[in-house]
Motif scaffolding. Structure first.
Motif, mmCIF file in Angstrom:
data_model
loop_
_atom_site.group_PDB
_atom_site.id
_atom_site.type_symbol
_atom_site.label_atom_id
_atom_site.label_comp_id
_atom_site.label_asym_id
_atom_site.label_seq_id
_atom_site.Cartn_x
_atom_site.Cartn_y
_atom_site.Cartn_z
ATOM 1 N N ARG A 7 67.357 46.584 -38.211
ATOM 2 C CA ARG A 7 68.086 47.218 -39.307
ATOM 3 C C ARG A 7 69.315 46.377 -39.601
ATOM 4 O O ARG A 7 70.015 45.930 -38.685
ATOM 5 N N ASP A 9 73.075 45.942 -41.204
ATOM 6 C CA ASP A 9 74.272 46.636 -41.661
ATOM 7 C C ASP A 9 74.822 45.879 -42.873
ATOM 8 O O ASP A 9 74.276 44.848 -43.286
ATOM 9 N N GLN A 12 75.694 42.168 -42.293
ATOM 10 C CA GLN A 12 74.510 41.325 -42.155
ATOM 11 C C GLN A 12 73.830 41.119 -43.499
ATOM 12 O O GLN A 12 73.365 40.019 -43.805
ATOM 13 N N VAL A 56 74.558 50.463 -48.346
ATOM 14 C CA VAL A 56 74.297 50.255 -46.920
ATOM 15 C C VAL A 56 75.542 50.638 -46.128
ATOM 16 O O VAL A 56 75.460 51.312 -45.096
ATOM 17 N N GLU A 57 76.691 50.236 -46.636
ATOM 18 C CA GLU A 57 77.958 50.512 -45.953
ATOM 19 C C GLU A 57 78.214 52.007 -45.793
ATOM 20 O O GLU A 57 78.628 52.463 -44.729
ATOM 21 N N GLY A 59 75.904 54.369 -45.969
ATOM 22 C CA GLY A 59 74.814 55.008 -45.253
ATOM 23 C C GLY A 59 73.719 55.639 -46.080
ATOM 24 O O GLY A 59 72.778 56.191 -45.511
#
Length: 177
Positions: A7, A9, A12, A56-57, A59
């Motif tokens: 996964r 984050d 990344q 993504v940050e 969630g």
């Protein structure tokens, strides 16, 4: 060779944006219908990935990448968790993509299984998706236990601009026993 799936984050995702853009370009140029047309270039592909960083940050978007044993990026999958109060139990699977050089090696199936497992662990009770009718992806979803909900004609254009129907699927993810 079994893919290595992790996964990503937000940091990344940002750090690997160019590699992810190259993957997206290869998949679109290979004819896959992912919402992009054949004129997609590296800058626009990279900008698309950049636009996902905030989700993504915070969630709402979960994103996984698959790498070969030698470290090459060969696929991704993601799901968006619904934010509306009446839909927080569901997520939409999006952008399952596998590099053309990696097809037929189980990468898509491994990515799909990882996303389903993570959904179950996150309390997602329902996953939904749409895919081009008649595509290899449609066959994958059927064989992975997804249930067809219906087909919509002329739903999306392929990279060449031709309209195709899409098939809607759903699945209730189950945690491992």
């Amino acid at each position: 060779m079994t893919p290595v799936i992790a996964r990503l984050d937000a940091a990344q995702l940002a750090a690997h944006r160019d590699e992810l853009a190259d993957l997206l370009l290869a998949v679109v140029r290979g004819g896959s219908s992912l919402g992009f047309l054949a004129d997609l270039d590296h800058d626009r592909a990279a900008a698309w990935w950049d636009a996902l960083v905030p989700a993504v940050e915070e969630g709402s978007l979960a994103l996984w990448a698959s790498r070969t044993g030698d470290g090459r990026l060969d696929g991704t999958v993601s799901w968006y968790r619904e934010s509306k109060p009446n839909g927080r139990h569901r997520a939409e699977l999006r952008k399952l993509m596998v590099h053309p050089r990696a097809r037929g090696r189980g990468t898509a199936r491994a990515l799909l299984a990882e996303a389903e497992l993570a959904a179950a662990r996150a309390g997602v009770l329902l996953l939904v998706l749409d895919t081009e009718t008649g595509s290899g992806a449609e066959r994958l979803y059927r064989s992975a236990g997804w249930t067809e909900a219906g087909t919509i004609p002329d739903y999306a254009a392929d990279p060449a601009g031709r309209l195709h129907p899409t098939t809607l699927f759903y699945k209730h993810p189950r945690p491992p026993r």
